[in-house]
Write a protein that holds these residues in place. Structure first.
Motif, PDB file in Angstrom:
ATOM      1  N   ASP A  12       0.810  -1.221   0.000  1.00  0.00           N
ATOM      2  CA  ASP A  12       0.000   0.000   0.000  1.00  0.00           C
ATOM      3  C   ASP A  12       0.843   1.272   0.000  1.00  0.00           C
ATOM      4  OD1 ASP A  12      -2.635  -1.255   0.231  1.00  0.00           O
ATOM      5  OD2 ASP A  12      -1.989  -1.812   2.256  1.00  0.00           O
ATOM      6  N   SER A  13       2.147   1.143   0.105  1.00  0.00           N
ATOM      7  CA  SER A  13       3.024   2.303   0.258  1.00  0.00           C
ATOM      8  C   SER A  13       2.816   3.361  -0.815  1.00  0.00           C
ATOM      9  CB  SER A  13       4.498   1.883   0.261  1.00  0.00           C
ATOM     10  OG  SER A  13       4.779   1.066   1.360  1.00  0.00           O
ATOM     11  N   GLN A  14       2.710   2.958  -2.051  1.00  0.00           N
ATOM     12  CA  GLN A  14       2.556   3.920  -3.151  1.00  0.00           C
ATOM     13  C   GLN A  14       1.253   4.716  -3.000  1.00  0.00           C
ATOM     14  OE1 GLN A  14       5.185   4.066  -5.118  1.00  0.00           O
ATOM     15  NE2 GLN A  14       4.495   5.639  -6.513  1.00  0.00           N
ATOM     16  N   ASP A  15       0.169   4.041  -2.669  1.00  0.00           N
ATOM     17  CA  ASP A  15      -1.112   4.727  -2.487  1.00  0.00           C
ATOM     18  C   ASP A  15      -1.077   5.662  -1.286  1.00  0.00           C
ATOM     19  OD1 ASP A  15      -2.826   3.916  -4.617  1.00  0.00           O
ATOM     20  OD2 ASP A  15      -3.040   1.956  -3.677  1.00  0.00           O
ATOM     21  N   ILE A  16      -0.467   5.219  -0.199  1.00  0.00           N
ATOM     22  CA  ILE A  16      -0.385   6.072   0.989  1.00  0.00           C
ATOM     23  C   ILE A  16       0.444   7.312   0.679  1.00  0.00           C
ATOM     24  CG2 ILE A  16       0.445   6.230   3.376  1.00  0.00           C
ATOM     25  CD1 ILE A  16      -0.092   3.115   3.494  1.00  0.00           C
ATOM     26  N   TRP A  17       1.577   7.133   0.038  1.00  0.00           N
ATOM     27  CA  TRP A  17       2.431   8.273  -0.297  1.00  0.00           C
ATOM     28  C   TRP A  17       1.708   9.240  -1.234  1.00  0.00           C
ATOM     29  CZ3 TRP A  17       4.949  10.757  -4.311  1.00  0.00           C
ATOM     30  CH2 TRP A  17       5.938  11.660  -3.922  1.00  0.00           C
ATOM     31  N   ARG A  18       0.948   8.711  -2.183  1.00  0.00           N
ATOM     32  CA  ARG A  18       0.155   9.554  -3.085  1.00  0.00           C
ATOM     33  C   ARG A  18      -0.815  10.421  -2.299  1.00  0.00           C
ATOM     34  NH1 ARG A  18      -4.955   8.399  -4.222  1.00  0.00           N
ATOM     35  NH2 ARG A  18      -4.726   6.180  -3.847  1.00  0.00           N
ATOM     36  N   MET A  19      -1.473   9.819  -1.308  1.00  0.00           N
ATOM     37  CA  MET A  19      -2.444  10.578  -0.526  1.00  0.00           C
ATOM     38  C   MET A  19      -1.765  11.553   0.436  1.00  0.00           C
ATOM     39  SD  MET A  19      -5.565   7.852   0.046  1.00  0.00           S
ATOM     40  CE  MET A  19      -4.545   6.462   0.540  1.00  0.00           C
ATOM     41  N   ARG A  21       0.897  13.156  -0.276  1.00  0.00           N
ATOM     42  CA  ARG A  21       1.197  14.265  -1.194  1.00  0.00           C
ATOM     43  C   ARG A  21      -0.068  15.083  -1.475  1.00  0.00           C
ATOM     44  NH1 ARG A  21       4.807  16.180  -4.877  1.00  0.00           N
ATOM     45  NH2 ARG A  21       3.956  16.780  -6.902  1.00  0.00           N
ATOM     46  N   ASP A  22      -1.182  14.410  -1.698  1.00  0.00           N
ATOM     47  CA  ASP A  22      -2.453  15.114  -1.918  1.00  0.00           C
ATOM     48  C   ASP A  22      -2.816  15.968  -0.701  1.00  0.00           C
ATOM     49  OD1 ASP A  22      -2.685  13.920  -4.402  1.00  0.00           O
ATOM     50  OD2 ASP A  22      -4.228  12.486  -3.779  1.00  0.00           O
ATOM     51  N   LEU A  23      -2.583  15.441   0.498  1.00  0.00           N
ATOM     52  CA  LEU A  23      -2.862  16.186   1.723  1.00  0.00           C
ATOM     53  C   LEU A  23      -1.966  17.423   1.810  1.00  0.00           C
ATOM     54  CD1 LEU A  23      -4.250  16.544   4.463  1.00  0.00           C
ATOM     55  CD2 LEU A  23      -2.598  14.931   5.415  1.00  0.00           C
ATOM     56  N   ALA A  24      -0.691  17.268   1.486  1.00  0.00           N
ATOM     57  CA  ALA A  24       0.237  18.411   1.512  1.00  0.00           C
ATOM     58  C   ALA A  24      -0.198  19.483   0.514  1.00  0.00           C
ATOM     59  CB  ALA A  24       1.659  17.943   1.209  1.00  0.00           C
ATOM     60  N   ILE A  25      -0.680  19.063  -0.643  1.00  0.00           N
ATOM     61  CA  ILE A  25      -1.187  20.013  -1.636  1.00  0.00           C
ATOM     62  C   ILE A  25      -2.429  20.705  -1.096  1.00  0.00           C
ATOM     63  CG2 ILE A  25      -2.267  20.199  -3.928  1.00  0.00           C
ATOM     64  CD1 ILE A  25      -0.301  17.894  -4.787  1.00  0.00           C
ATOM     65  N   HIS A  26      -3.341  19.931  -0.522  1.00  0.00           N
ATOM     66  CA  HIS A  26      -4.577  20.478   0.039  1.00  0.00           C
ATOM     67  C   HIS A  26      -4.280  21.520   1.123  1.00  0.00           C
ATOM     68  CE1 HIS A  26      -8.626  20.692   1.703  1.00  0.00           C
ATOM     69  NE2 HIS A  26      -8.103  20.425   2.883  1.00  0.00           N
ATOM     70  N   THR A  36      10.029  10.930   1.217  1.00  0.00           N
ATOM     71  CA  THR A  36       9.935  10.245  -0.068  1.00  0.00           C
ATOM     72  C   THR A  36       9.144   8.951   0.090  1.00  0.00           C
ATOM     73  OG1 THR A  36      11.937   8.928   0.277  1.00  0.00           O
ATOM     74  CG2 THR A  36      12.226  11.129  -0.720  1.00  0.00           C
ATOM     75  N   TYR A  37       8.798   8.401  -1.030  1.00  0.00           N
ATOM     76  CA  TYR A  37       8.130   7.101  -1.033  1.00  0.00           C
ATOM     77  C   TYR A  37       9.012   6.065  -0.319  1.00  0.00           C
ATOM     78  CZ  TYR A  37       7.004   2.507  -2.913  1.00  0.00           C
ATOM     79  OH  TYR A  37       6.743   1.182  -3.040  1.00  0.00           O
ATOM     80  N   GLU A  38      10.310   6.105  -0.584  1.00  0.00           N
ATOM     81  CA  GLU A  38      11.247   5.152   0.036  1.00  0.00           C
ATOM     82  C   GLU A  38      11.303   5.343   1.554  1.00  0.00           C
ATOM     83  OE1 GLU A  38      12.045   5.529  -4.209  1.00  0.00           O
ATOM     84  OE2 GLU A  38      12.042   7.082  -2.657  1.00  0.00           O
ATOM     85  N   ASP A  39      11.263   6.604   1.998  1.00  0.00           N
ATOM     86  CA  ASP A  39      11.244   6.872   3.444  1.00  0.00           C
ATOM     87  C   ASP A  39      10.015   6.235   4.080  1.00  0.00           C
ATOM     88  OD1 ASP A  39      13.543   8.510   3.263  1.00  0.00           O
ATOM     89  OD2 ASP A  39      12.333  10.343   3.057  1.00  0.00           O
ATOM     90  N   ARG A  42      10.249   2.396   4.199  1.00  0.00           N
ATOM     91  CA  ARG A  42      11.188   1.964   5.240  1.00  0.00           C
ATOM     92  C   ARG A  42      10.607   2.197   6.636  1.00  0.00           C
ATOM     93  NH1 ARG A  42      15.299   5.964   5.068  1.00  0.00           N
ATOM     94  NH2 ARG A  42      13.877   7.046   6.470  1.00  0.00           N
ATOM     95  N   ASP A  43      10.067   3.403   6.866  1.00  0.00           N
ATOM     96  CA  ASP A  43       9.648   3.788   8.210  1.00  0.00           C
ATOM     97  C   ASP A  43       8.327   3.169   8.649  1.00  0.00           C
ATOM     98  OD1 ASP A  43      11.963   5.278   8.345  1.00  0.00           O
ATOM     99  OD2 ASP A  43      10.969   7.167   7.840  1.00  0.00           O
ATOM    100  N   ALA A  44       7.452   2.871   7.712  1.00  0.00           N
ATOM    101  CA  ALA A  44       6.162   2.278   8.074  1.00  0.00           C
ATOM    102  C   ALA A  44       6.151   0.757   7.961  1.00  0.00           C
ATOM    103  CB  ALA A  44       5.052   2.864   7.201  1.00  0.00           C
ATOM    104  N   PHE A  45       7.019   0.210   7.101  1.00  0.00           N
ATOM    105  CA  PHE A  45       6.930  -1.231   6.835  1.00  0.00           C
ATOM    106  C   PHE A  45       8.271  -1.950   6.926  1.00  0.00           C
ATOM    107  CE2 PHE A  45       3.584   0.987   4.505  1.00  0.00           C
ATOM    108  CZ  PHE A  45       2.482   0.452   5.151  1.00  0.00           C
ATOM    109  N   GLY A  46       9.278  -1.265   7.446  1.00  0.00           N
ATOM    110  CA  GLY A  46      10.591  -1.876   7.603  1.00  0.00           C
ATOM    111  C   GLY A  46      10.652  -2.793   8.812  1.00  0.00           C
ATOM    112  N   GLN A  47      11.862  -3.195   9.150  1.00  0.00           N
ATOM    113  CA  GLN A  47      12.059  -4.140  10.247  1.00  0.00           C
ATOM    114  C   GLN A  47      11.620  -3.570  11.597  1.00  0.00           C
ATOM    115  OE1 GLN A  47      15.926  -5.884  10.239  1.00  0.00           O
ATOM    116  NE2 GLN A  47      15.517  -7.168  12.013  1.00  0.00           N
ATOM    117  N   ASN A  48      11.856  -2.297  11.836  1.00  0.00           N
ATOM    118  CA  ASN A  48      11.440  -1.637  13.078  1.00  0.00           C
ATOM    119  C   ASN A  48      10.571  -0.433  12.728  1.00  0.00           C
ATOM    120  OD1 ASN A  48      12.963  -3.249  15.018  1.00  0.00           O
ATOM    121  ND2 ASN A  48      14.756  -2.372  14.013  1.00  0.00           N
ATOM    122  N   PRO A  49       9.290  -0.644  12.471  1.00  0.00           N
ATOM    123  CA  PRO A  49       8.427   0.446  12.004  1.00  0.00           C
ATOM    124  C   PRO A  49       8.296   1.577  13.034  1.00  0.00           C
ATOM    125  CG  PRO A  49       7.270  -1.677  11.923  1.00  0.00           C
ATOM    126  CD  PRO A  49       8.585  -1.908  12.589  1.00  0.00           C
TER     127      PRO A  49
END
Length: 171
Positions: A12-19, A21-26, A36-39, A42-49
């Motif tokens: 779901d990372s891509q969809d969450i990051w898209r939203m 970004r939409d929130l930041a625009i709003h 970034t998407y990579e951040d 890593r931070d939400a779904f990595g080994q130590n979220p």
């Protein structure tokens, strides 16, 4: 409208990051978005979220005009109060504009509240921009208290340069 709230997965990372970004625009704050998407991945779904996320999905026949089935999210993390104990901080709750008014946001918030209760948290906390009257009204209508004026708490932040300056200060 039919929708489901579920814990997000790495897929779901891509969809969450898209939203996000939409929130930041709003909020007219895209220039302040550095994640970034990579951040996020890593931070939400990595080994130590560092955070947990819920997503709201609609069936394929109700997807957005752009073809998205993931139409909302709530991102939260755990914190601790030395006076009250465990608490949950809701960083962001967002529902795509065309899907607002169907109870998706309320159910995302309710699910985070259930998590807080299951984890025996004393509070569910969040911040809302003063200019965001709609969101402030939404949270108030669902039982949130604005403690800013009542308790005179001020939300403070050390930004990147402030951190660097403070760390390097020898006085």
């Amino acid at each position: 409208m039919n929708f489901a709230i579920r814990p997000a997965t790495k897929a779901d990372s891509q969809d969450i990051w898209r939203m996000i970004r939409d929130l930041a625009i709003h909020e007219k704050m895209l220039d302040q978005m550095n994640t970034t998407y990579e951040d996020l991945e890593r931070d939400a779904f990595g080994q130590n979220p560092w955070c947990e996320t819920l997503v709201a999905e609609v069936p394929g026949e109700d997807k957005s005009k752009e073809g998205f089935k993931t139409v909302g999210f709530a991102l939260y993390f755990y914190s601790y109060s030395t006076w009250k104990g465990r608490k949950v901080y809701l960083e962001d709750l967002y529902v795509m504009p065309e899907f607002r008014g169907f109870g998706i946001g309320k159910n995302l918030l309710r699910t985070v509240a259930k998590v807080a209760r299951e984890k025996q948290c004393a509070h569910l906390e969040l911040s809302v921009l003063g200019q965001n009257i709609h969101s402030r009204s939404f949270y108030a209508a669902n039982g949130a208290e604005d403690i800013t004026a009542r308790d005179d708490w001020h939300y403070l932040r050390f930004g990147p340069q402030s951190l660097t300056n403070f760390i390097s200060c020898q006085k």
